[in-house]
Design a protein around this motif. Sequence first.
Motif, PDB file in Angstrom:
ATOM      1  N   ASN A 248       5.282   3.655  10.306  1.00  0.00           N
ATOM      2  CA  ASN A 248       6.727   3.871  10.349  1.00  0.00           C
ATOM      3  C   ASN A 248       7.397   3.080  11.453  1.00  0.00           C
ATOM      4  O   ASN A 248       8.576   2.727  11.364  1.00  0.00           O
ATOM      5  CB  ASN A 248       7.034   5.362  10.500  1.00  0.00           C
ATOM      6  N   ARG A 250       6.527   0.029  12.196  1.00  0.00           N
ATOM      7  CA  ARG A 250       6.732  -1.289  11.577  1.00  0.00           C
ATOM      8  C   ARG A 250       7.979  -1.281  10.691  1.00  0.00           C
ATOM      9  O   ARG A 250       8.792  -2.215  10.721  1.00  0.00           O
ATOM     10  CB  ARG A 250       5.494  -1.696  10.771  1.00  0.00           C
ATOM     11  N   VAL A 251       8.132  -0.228   9.894  1.00  0.00           N
ATOM     12  CA  VAL A 251       9.300  -0.134   9.010  1.00  0.00           C
ATOM     13  C   VAL A 251      10.584  -0.069   9.835  1.00  0.00           C
ATOM     14  O   VAL A 251      11.578  -0.751   9.530  1.00  0.00           O
ATOM     15  CB  VAL A 251       9.175   1.089   8.078  1.00  0.00           C
ATOM     16  N   PRO A 265       3.314  -1.950   4.694  1.00  0.00           N
ATOM     17  CA  PRO A 265       4.327  -0.898   4.802  1.00  0.00           C
ATOM     18  C   PRO A 265       3.839   0.375   4.117  1.00  0.00           C
ATOM     19  O   PRO A 265       3.133   0.305   3.108  1.00  0.00           O
ATOM     20  CB  PRO A 265       5.532  -1.494   4.069  1.00  0.00           C
ATOM     21  N   LEU A 273      13.087   0.439   1.026  1.00  0.00           N
ATOM     22  CA  LEU A 273      13.149  -0.938   1.505  1.00  0.00           C
ATOM     23  C   LEU A 273      13.673  -1.871   0.412  1.00  0.00           C
ATOM     24  O   LEU A 273      14.510  -2.745   0.678  1.00  0.00           O
ATOM     25  CB  LEU A 273      11.769  -1.388   1.981  1.00  0.00           C
TER      26      LEU A 273
END
Length: 538
Positions: A248, A250-251, A265, A273
């Motif tokens: 999360n 990274r997101v 992801p 996304l």
Amino acid sequence: MPARRALIRSALAAPFAAALPWDVTRAQTASGTLRVGMTAAAVPLANGVPDQGAEGHRFMGITLYDQLTMWDLSRADAPATLRPGLATAWRTDPADPRRWIITLREGVRFHDGKEMTAEDVVFSYDRAFRNDAPHFDPRAAAQARIRMPTIANWRAEGPHTFILETRTVDSLVPFGLAWVGITHRGAWEAAGRDWDRFMERAVGTGPYRLESFSVRERAVLLRNPNYWDANRIPRHERLVLLPLAEPNTRVAALRANQVDFIEAPPPDALPALRQAGFQIVSNTYPHNWTWHFSMVEGSPWRDIRVRKAANLAIDRAGIREMLGGMMLPGAGLLPPGHPWHGAPREPIRTDVAAARRLMAEAGFSRQNPIRTRVGISPSGSGQMQPLPMNEAVQQNLREIGIEVTFEVVEWNALLGLWRDGARAPSNRGISAINISYAALDPFTALIRFLKSDLTPPAANNWGFFSDPAYDAIIARVYETFDPAAQAALLSELHAKVVDDALFLFVAHDLNPRAMSRRVQGFVQAQSWFQDLTPIRMT
């Protein structure tokens, strides 16, 4: 599949706007800069033979460095194949097939301007394989030796010929050459003959040059405008590599425009996304997500009935739904349709009733379960979504009388346990280990796990499996240079692995990545490795 979706939500439940590492927030948009969020918890080593698994090689091995052989990563519609790298040709000596004659590319220059010669290749191989060399690097050795266990000697023969000799005939040497990055003695000496200092000013021949390296924070790489292969001179000026192990995070970094490109992801984030305009790319690649069983004394997995029951218990369709379709059901160490998959007599399937019958034959049930421990990681190269996936597997196995507890360690630490082997004190009674495996070539896909004499530290037969029938097939593979004949042997070998249920086969990843609309030109190869050089930032 609502229960399993809840698993993945709970495992990835960091707040969406969680505080990001300081190095991410400082990586603000710059024209021509590509910022990548890796799954690794640390930047892979910059020594030419990086750690952090295949992800380490992807981001720090084939960017700063070249190898004698390299993978053609230019296509999405076919599996990656070997191509010439710093070597333009390789062949065995007709008088001795253990002797390889490797012709080097002329005119290649290192980042500091020195022209590459065979002596530099010797230096680089000494660094990883010769314990008594003044410039020996044990960290490079830990990564390289498991890729080329038959290597015996090497030397230069003039400025443009490298001679490599193996202990036994080994038709797979060209694949091993693709793991060792080439540097030179002068660069090491300029760093005070210290590999730690070298990594702060690393010198290779690759399409990127190093600007800065901090193992816990970031690596910044610059475009090498003088790269010898004009087709692979990067289309962006700077590459920033950031270790962001938590999915999360990274997101959140991608959504906040603090990175442009993220690995793996979380599946539940993909619809949002896409709706927000981010690109989601995926492709098949040579990957398997397994539990590698220990075969040492006392391991429950020594009983083929237990191994087969465990494979019959896994709800692969349910796990696939949990992952938003981003996997293929595990069917072996190679997926169906692969030229080496073969024709197993007992293809992998789900049948819980049959699993319970096998467990009963072995003397176990839900009331009298096997109790065992499995080593896993919370993230890592190719590990997909390891916490929710392992929790799903744990639930499946509980239904047939196998109670599993987890030993959860950081990815690089798990790789250390794996390299130590199931008999090592470091494994602390672990009877299986969850490592996602590359199936790039015959050695990485099969042989390193199955050959009796490739137990640690020689290679990756972590579980100390030993069977003369497997060794006999492998010996023939090593001695076979004809591709069709070799493929037939590999198909026989893989079918035997599936029929003997030597691993817990769960998934083949589809390798999703998410990226900003500014990222253009990326080709997702059917490989663990990816070429970032074609990317343009718009």
